[in-house]
Design a protein around this motif. Structure first.
Motif, PDB file in Angstrom:
ATOM      1  N   ASN A 128     -33.712 -52.391 -25.402  1.00 30.11           N
ATOM      2  CA  ASN A 128     -33.012 -52.567 -26.670  1.00 30.11           C
ATOM      3  C   ASN A 128     -32.531 -51.215 -27.180  1.00 30.11           C
ATOM      4  OD1 ASN A 128     -35.257 -51.299 -27.824  1.00 30.11           O
ATOM      5  ND2 ASN A 128     -36.100 -53.179 -28.670  1.00 30.11           N
ATOM      6  N   GLU A 134     -36.594 -54.989 -23.040  1.00 27.42           N
ATOM      7  CA  GLU A 134     -36.234 -56.252 -23.666  1.00 27.42           C
ATOM      8  C   GLU A 134     -36.053 -57.372 -22.637  1.00 27.42           C
ATOM      9  OE1 GLU A 134     -33.717 -56.773 -27.473  1.00 27.42           O
ATOM     10  OE2 GLU A 134     -32.285 -56.903 -25.802  1.00 27.42           O
ATOM     11  N   LYS A 156     -42.086 -55.832 -26.900  1.00 31.42           N
ATOM     12  CA  LYS A 156     -40.699 -56.070 -27.318  1.00 31.42           C
ATOM     13  C   LYS A 156     -39.939 -56.946 -26.326  1.00 31.42           C
ATOM     14  CE  LYS A 156     -41.309 -53.119 -30.721  1.00 31.42           C
ATOM     15  NZ  LYS A 156     -41.402 -53.546 -32.128  1.00 31.42           N
ATOM     16  N   LYS A 158     -38.183 -59.829 -24.569  1.00 29.43           N
ATOM     17  CA  LYS A 158     -37.628 -61.104 -25.019  1.00 29.43           C
ATOM     18  C   LYS A 158     -37.343 -62.062 -23.865  1.00 29.43           C
ATOM     19  CE  LYS A 158     -35.444 -59.666 -29.357  1.00 29.43           C
ATOM     20  NZ  LYS A 158     -34.162 -59.645 -30.129  1.00 29.43           N
TER      21      LYS A 158
END
Length: 247
Positions: A128, A134, A156, A158
């Motif tokens: 990110n 990410e 973090k 995703k």
């Protein structure tokens, strides 16, 4: 051990180290600042002997007048967390643990893995804007082995996409619920066995869960229907037993 004040200005963020012989002894501390206006507020950062960071912030605009004292509150019970540098080092170590546990040397593409290059330049990794991992997308890449528990130190993350790796075996890590930012978890068409971890139901941000075409056994976690964001669930073609939970 150290304390800093962070001041937003036209150049971004100016950080000033506060000099003192000893912090965190009981008492009242004063910081002398020239009369100024700080648009965007002020942030005070404290670093302990282990390198962990705690912050206290004044988020609204601050005007400091001559002779004025502003109380920023008690520093009791500061919540110390790993610094960004420590967390990024831990993320790199988590990725290396996956490489070593899942046969990284024989992957179809392992470009730049385990080198000194930023992890953003490792194949299948996206970060990110703050530089935290990410996305990990290693689908169709001939992973051979297991996902280690250490891999789940990516707060973090995703998107975890490891599908279509038929030699990816073992259990889905019990601590997968530690990946608290996950939005998409795709582990279909692999060879996972064991139960669906209960901690999956702790993933409040998860929207898509794909676990089909494995050898998962046991029952569906009772709270799976209570997951706040889940809108796609694929668990077909496993060896699950028992009833569909009421949730």
């Amino acid at each position: 051990t150290n304390a800093y004040i962070h001041i937003p200005d036209e150049n971004g963020l100016t950080s000033v180290k506060l000099e003192a012989e000893e912090f965190f002894e009981p008492g009242t501390y004063y910081i002398a600042i020239c009369p100024s206006e700080f648009y965007g507020g002020l942030s005070f950062e404290f670093e302990n002997e282990d390198g962990y960071i705690a912050t206290r912030s004044i988020k609204q605009d601050v005007e400091l007048k001559a002779g004025e004292i502003k109380n920023i509150g008690l520093m009791k019970n500061l919540n110390f967390k790993p610094s960004p540098e420590m967390q990024k080092t831990a993320e790199r170590e988590a990725l290396i643990a996956l490489y070593e546990s899942a046969g990284g040397e024989s992957w179809i593409n392992n470009d730049n893995w385990c080198t000194e290059l930023p992890v953003s330049e490792w194949y299948g990794i996206e970060v990110n804007y703050d530089g935290y991992v990410e996305t990990v997308d290693l689908s169709y890449n001939k992973l051979n082995g297991t996902i280690p528990d250490e891999f789940c130190n990516l707060p973090k993350l995703k998107h975890l996409i490891l599908g279509n790796n038929e030699n990816l075996t073992g259990n889905i890590p019990e601590n997968i619920g530690a990946l608290s930012s996950l939005v998409d978890l795709s582990l279909s068409w692999c060879n996972f066995s064991g139960n669906i971890p209960e901690s999956i139901t702790d993933l409040d941000n998860l929207e898509c869960l794909r676990l089909s075409e494995n050898k998962l056994t046991g029952t569906i976690p009772e709270d799976m229907g209570n997951m706040k964001s889940l809108n796609l669930l694929s668990i077909a073609r496993n060896r699950l037993t028992g009833s569909i939970p009421a949730s």
